[in-house]
Every structure is written in structure tokens, then in C-alpha cells.
Scaffold this motif. Sequence first.
Motif, PDB file in Angstrom:
ATOM      1  N   GLY A   1       0.797  -1.227   0.000  1.00  0.00           N
ATOM      2  CA  GLY A   1       0.000   0.000   0.000  1.00  0.00           C
ATOM      3  C   GLY A   1       0.825   1.271   0.000  1.00  0.00           C
ATOM      4  N   ILE A   2       2.165   1.162  -0.108  1.00  0.00           N
ATOM      5  CA  ILE A   2       3.018   2.347  -0.100  1.00  0.00           C
ATOM      6  C   ILE A   2       2.661   3.257  -1.269  1.00  0.00           C
ATOM      7  CG2 ILE A   2       4.835   1.276  -1.490  1.00  0.00           C
ATOM      8  CD1 ILE A   2       6.890   2.824   0.172  1.00  0.00           C
ATOM      9  N   ALA A   3       2.714   4.563  -1.036  1.00  0.00           N
ATOM     10  CA  ALA A   3       2.403   5.535  -2.080  1.00  0.00           C
ATOM     11  C   ALA A   3       3.586   5.664  -3.032  1.00  0.00           C
ATOM     12  CB  ALA A   3       2.092   6.890  -1.464  1.00  0.00           C
ATOM     13  N   ALA A   4       3.313   6.024  -4.283  1.00  0.00           N
ATOM     14  CA  ALA A   4       4.373   6.162  -5.272  1.00  0.00           C
ATOM     15  C   ALA A   4       5.400   7.197  -4.831  1.00  0.00           C
ATOM     16  CB  ALA A   4       3.780   6.562  -6.623  1.00  0.00           C
ATOM     17  N   GLU A   5       4.938   8.333  -4.283  1.00  0.00           N
ATOM     18  CA  GLU A   5       5.854   9.399  -3.858  1.00  0.00           C
ATOM     19  C   GLU A   5       6.827   8.908  -2.783  1.00  0.00           C
ATOM     20  OE1 GLU A   5       2.269  11.244  -5.640  1.00  0.00           O
ATOM     21  OE2 GLU A   5       2.636   9.655  -4.169  1.00  0.00           O
ATOM     22  N   GLU A   6       6.316   8.133  -1.821  1.00  0.00           N
ATOM     23  CA  GLU A   6       7.161   7.612  -0.743  1.00  0.00           C
ATOM     24  C   GLU A   6       8.177   6.622  -1.300  1.00  0.00           C
ATOM     25  OE1 GLU A   6       8.897   6.427   2.840  1.00  0.00           O
ATOM     26  OE2 GLU A   6       7.743   8.216   2.307  1.00  0.00           O
ATOM     27  N   CYS A   7       7.739   5.781  -2.235  1.00  0.00           N
ATOM     28  CA  CYS A   7       8.620   4.799  -2.843  1.00  0.00           C
ATOM     29  C   CYS A   7       9.738   5.485  -3.634  1.00  0.00           C
ATOM     30  CB  CYS A   7       7.814   3.891  -3.765  1.00  0.00           C
ATOM     31  SG  CYS A   7       8.803   2.654  -4.647  1.00  0.00           S
ATOM     32  N   LEU A   8       9.389   6.463  -4.467  1.00  0.00           N
ATOM     33  CA  LEU A   8      10.366   7.159  -5.301  1.00  0.00           C
ATOM     34  C   LEU A   8      11.338   7.981  -4.462  1.00  0.00           C
ATOM     35  CD1 LEU A   8       8.015   8.324  -8.202  1.00  0.00           C
ATOM     36  CD2 LEU A   8       9.553   6.370  -8.182  1.00  0.00           C
TER      37      LEU A   8
END
Length: 268
Positions: free
Chosen positions: A192-199
Amino acid sequence: MAQKTLLMLAAALVIGLSKASDETDDQLLHHQECSVVVKERRECGYPGISAKECKKRSCCFDASAAGTIWCFHSRRADTEQCALSLKQRTDCGYSGISAEECNRRGCCFDSSSPGGNWCYYSRIQDKNQCVLTPTQRRECGYKGISAKECNSKGCCFDSSIPEVIWCYFSKEQDKRQCALQPKQRTDCGFRGIAAEECLSRGCCYDSSHPEEIWCYYSIAHVLRKCLMKPRERKECGFPTISSEECHRRGCCFDSSIPEIPWCFHHRT
């Protein structure tokens, strides 16, 4: 009737020989076009690419030398794609970059003109490599990094928007570094991690496979963690394990050296 049959057989023989000659000519041409010395090969794929995938890209494939570029552009492609004037060249590297590093990025290298870009994007590469929205940027540095240090990493820098990632990977870097199949991915986040947090972690994000890992380490990151001497490898599987099963365990896979573990734990 017999004469007609003989004529037909003769015609078939001529056609067969002609086709065989064409195939030989094609094979010879392919060999000539792909006779590129290892240090001059320009990346056309990514580490671990298969011969089949490489062929789909109309590129040359040679996996005989471990640790080198296996999928690379042909001589003709290099000539056509790299024929750009100094004014047409978009920088793909940094001051002092080596030809080998430039080629690994899939870019063109020409040091014959001291005042221009030596490492630059080819004709087929996106000219706007660094045109990414803040939400598309994958971290290549850290908060407060200088433009000089960011560029020395070969990454894009844009500090015009506060509170976002300033130093980030280009479109081509993302394309090459994140080209991992779902079963090859090593988790870099949480469900469920957000794309912004992952990037922001410098990791890759792909949510097109709902049941698989969305946030995962890039090829470059995995390679750094898997680069070690054969005697340092610690078994993570079993002698006949497949690369898919090995990656599923979150481990490194390298079958190029016999008699040592192929599936092994990465560096911590």
C-alpha cells in the motif's frame, strides 16, 4: 514428361541455393554489424536481458564475456543514432565521464571536440530526459545536494520547486534500472506504499500487477548489493534452483561461474 520433371527439379535446386546464399549473406552481415569490441559496446538493454528480448529491440547479443554489456547496438545503429552536431547534443553524463560509463547508459561518446558534450543522448532517445513532474521524480541524491554533485552521479537537477526531489534519475535511467519482471523484484517498501514515498527512497514503482511487489529496488541497487567475490557468496537456495525461485527469496542469482553457489544472499 521426364524432361519437364528434370526442369522443375533444376529450378527448385536453383531457388534453394539462392535462399541458402541469401541466408549466408544475412548471417555474414549480422556478424559484421555486431563485431563491436567489448569496451565500445553501447547498452541496448539491461543487465540480465535475454537474447530473445534483445532481438526484439533489433540489437546484437553476446553473453560470452561475464560482467560486460551483452545486448548492444550494432555498428550501423551507432553510426545512424550518434551522428549529431555539437549543437544537437544533449548531455547524458558529466565532465570527465569515461566512454565505458557513457556506453553503459546507452548514450553516444565522442571526445574529438573539446568544447562540446562528449557523452550525449542518441537520436532515438528522449531529448527531454529530465522533464519530469515532481511526483514522477525518483531520488538520486539527498536533501540539500548540490547541482554539481548531482550531475556527477549522472542525474537530473532542478531546484525550481521547493520541498520536492531536486536530484533525480532521468527517464532513460528509470526505464533501464526498473526493467524487472514481478518475480525478480526485491521489496523496497510495504503493502500500500504511495508512489511518492517509494520514489523518495530511490526505488522503482509499478502498480500494474496488483498481486505483486509495487515498490522494489532498481537493477543498479540490486547489482551493487550482489557484486561480491565468489568465495564470499553464502548459499540462499540449492544447486538446481531457478533464477525465478532465487529472486522470489529476495536473493542474488549468477550462474556464470560453475562449482559455486548461484543463488546467494546479497550484501547487507
